[in-house]
Design a protein around this motif. Structure first.
Motif, PDB file in Angstrom:
ATOM      1  N   SER A 199       0.923   3.667  -4.788  1.00 32.70           N
ATOM      2  CA  SER A 199      -0.461   4.047  -5.077  1.00 32.70           C
ATOM      3  C   SER A 199      -0.702   4.255  -6.560  1.00 32.70           C
ATOM      4  O   SER A 199       0.114   4.852  -7.263  1.00 32.70           O
ATOM      5  CB  SER A 199      -0.785   5.347  -4.332  1.00 32.70           C
ATOM      6  N   PRO A 219       0.800  -1.238   0.000  1.00 29.52           N
ATOM      7  CA  PRO A 219       0.000   0.000   0.000  1.00 29.52           C
ATOM      8  C   PRO A 219       0.824   1.275   0.000  1.00 29.52           C
ATOM      9  O   PRO A 219       0.272   2.367  -0.177  1.00 29.52           O
ATOM     10  CB  PRO A 219      -0.842  -0.122   1.286  1.00 29.52           C
ATOM     11  N   ASP A 241      -7.278   3.252  -5.681  1.00 34.72           N
ATOM     12  CA  ASP A 241      -6.733   2.501  -4.552  1.00 34.72           C
ATOM     13  C   ASP A 241      -7.876   2.080  -3.629  1.00 34.72           C
ATOM     14  O   ASP A 241      -8.956   2.683  -3.666  1.00 34.72           O
ATOM     15  CB  ASP A 241      -5.773   3.380  -3.728  1.00 34.72           C
TER      16      ASP A 241
END
Length: 399
Positions: free
Chosen positions: A61, A58, A87
Motif C-alpha cells: 500500500s 494490493p 490506494d
C-alpha cells in the motif's frame, strides 16, 4: 537483526546515466535492508518480478505511509492527496477524472500539435545557428508547451515551472526553506488559475477539473489543487529529462544512432528500449507498506514494513533481458517498467511516448548530422535533484 545499509554506501554516487554495478550482486541475493537519505529503513527490491509484485499487488500500500516517515530520496513528500500517495478506490476515483485526457486515442490527436511545436523549435535553432543548448532550446519547451496547452496554463510562465519542479524534486539542491517557498508559490499560482477558470471556463483540462469539483462534487478543493500541480510537474519533467538523456545515449552509441537514421520506423521501439536502458531516477521509488506478511525475494516482509523498488535495477535484470546492459533497439523481450506498473503506472505514459517519438524523429530528420558541440564532456549534469538528466547539453550540426 537484519543489517541496515546506507544507500550511499551500498551503491555509491550516481554518475551520469550509469547503473551501479552493485545492483548485479544485489539481484543475486535476498532482499536487503536499506536506509535512504530520508525516512525510516526499508526493504530494497532489485529484481524485475519482485518489483512487479510490490508495484501491482494490493498487499502493498502507498496510502499506509500516511503519518509515517516514509523512506525517500528527497525531503519533500508531497501532499497527502497526491495520486501517488493513494490506494484504490480513492486513487481510482481521482485517476478516472483525468485518465480520458491521456488515452492513446486522445494523445494521438495531440501528435500534430506536438510535431508543430518541435518543428518550430528546430526552426529557431537553425536560424540561430550552432551551437545551441538542447535542454533549454528544445527538450524543455516541447513538453512544457504541450502540457500547458492541455491543462490550460500560460506557457510563458514556463521558467517559473522549471524552478518549482526542481524544488519539488530536490534532494540537496534547495534548503528546506527554499523548497517550502517554491512549492508554496506553485500552489498559489495554481490556486489563482483555478479561480480564473471558475469565473471564465475554457476548453482545457483545468476547467474540466473545476467543473468536476463545483458541479459534480467528485473531488475536494485540496484534491483539485494537488492534482493540477501534479499534472503540471509530472506532465513535463520526465519527458524534458528523457529527451536529452536519449540523445546523449544515442550520440554515445553511434551504431544505434546510425540504425535510427537509416530506419526511422524503429523510433517507437527505440523509445521503449531507451526507457528500459536509461536510469532516470537517482534512488528508489515511492515506498509501499506491506499490509500483511508477504514472502518476497527470499525473505518475509512483515506487515507494516516499507519496501522500495529500484526501477533501474529491475530494468537491467538478466533473468528477464538478454545482455541487459546492452542497448538493443530491436529488443522484443518483456515490457520495461520505466513508467512503473500496477495502479500507479504513469498516467501520462502515452503522452510521454508520443512526445519522445516526435522529439527523436524531428531531431534526426531535421538535424541528420546532430552531434555534441565539442564532446560529451561538455554536457553539464543536474545535481541535487531526484532525476538524472543534463542541465545543459551543447549540440551542433553542419550549416
Amino acid at each position: 537483526m537484519t543489517t541496515v545499509k546506507p544507500w550511499s554506501d551500498l551503491l555509491g554516487a550516481s554518475e551520469r546515466l550509469d547503473v551501479a554495478p552493485a545492483f548485479d550482486e544485489l539481484r543475486e541475493q535476498p532482499l536487503c535492508r536499506v536506509q535512504l537519505p530520508y525516512g525510516e529503513p526499508a526493504w530494497l527490491v532489485t529484481r524485475y518480478e519482485d518489483a512487479k509484485v510490490v508495484l501491482g499487488d494490493p498487499r502493498f500500500s502507498r496510502a499506509a505511509g500516511a503519518g509515517r516517515d516514509e523512506p525517500r530520496t528527497r525531503l519533500h513528500m508531497g501532499s497527502p492527496g497526491n495520486l501517488l500517495r493513494l490506494d484504490p478506490p480513492e486513487h481510482s476515483r481521482l485517476r478516472r477524472l483525468v485518465a480520458k485526457a491521456f488515452t492513446a486515442r486522445r494523445v494521438e490527436q495531440l501528435r500534430p500539435r506536438a510535431q508543430q511545436v518541435a518543428d518550430h523549435l528546430v526552426d529557431r535553432m537553425l536560424a540561430a545557428g550552432p551551437p545551441t543548448d538542447l535542454v533549454e532550446d528544445f527538450a524543455l519547451p516541447l513538453p512544457i508547451t504541450v502540457i500547458c496547452e492541455l491543462l490550460g496554463v500560460p506557457v510563458e510562465d514556463r521558467h517559473d515551472f522549471r524552478v518549482w519542479s526542481d524544488a519539488f524534486l530536490s534532494t540537496t539542491r534547495f534548503t528546506p526553506e527554499e523548497v517550502a517557498e517554491h512549492t508554496g508559490r506553485m500552489r498559489d499560482y495554481m490556486a489563482g488559475l483555478i479561480a480564473e477558470r471558475r469565473k471564465a471556463p475554457q476548453d482545457d483540462l483545468l476547467s474540466a477539473l473545476v467543473e468536476a469539483r463545483d458541479q459534480h462534487d467528485r473531488l475536494s478543493e485540496e484534491e483539485l489543487l494537488t492534482m493540477a500541480e501534479g499534472i503540471l510537474v509530472a506532465g513535463h519533467e520526465t519527458t524534458a529529462s528523457q529527451i536529452p538523456n536519449f540523445v546523449y545515449v544515442l550520440l554515445t552509441h553511434p551504431q544505434a544512432l546510425a540504425a535510427l537514421r537509416a530506419d526511422p520506423d524503429l523510433i517507437p521501439q527505440a523509445v521503449e528500449e531507451l526507457m528500459r536502458y536509461v536510469p532516470l531516477g537517482n534512488g528508489a521509488g515511492s515506498a509501499r507498506y506491506a499490509l500483511e506478511d508477504v514472502e518476497l525475494g527470499g525473505v518475509t516482509v512483515r506487515a507494516g514494513e516499507p519496501v522500495v523498488v529500484a526501477l533501474q535495477s529491475a530494468n537491467r535484470d538478466g533473468s528477464v533481458y538478454t545482455d541487459p546492459a546492452t542497448l538493443d533497439l530491436e529488443r522484443k523481450e518483456a515490457s520495461h517498467i520505466g513508467f512503473g506498473h500496477g495502479p500507479h503506472h504513469c498516467l501520462g505514459a502515452q503522452l510521454a511516448r508520443m512526445e519522445l517519438q516526435v522529439a527523436l524523429g524531428t531531431l534526426l530528420h531535421r538535424l541528420p548530422d546532430l552531434r555534441f558541440a565539442a564532446s560529451e564532456e561538455g554536457t553539464v549534469w543536474k545535481t541535487g535533484v531526484a532525476t538524472r538528466a543534463p542541465a545543459r547539453m551543447p549540440i551542433a550540426w553542419d550549416q
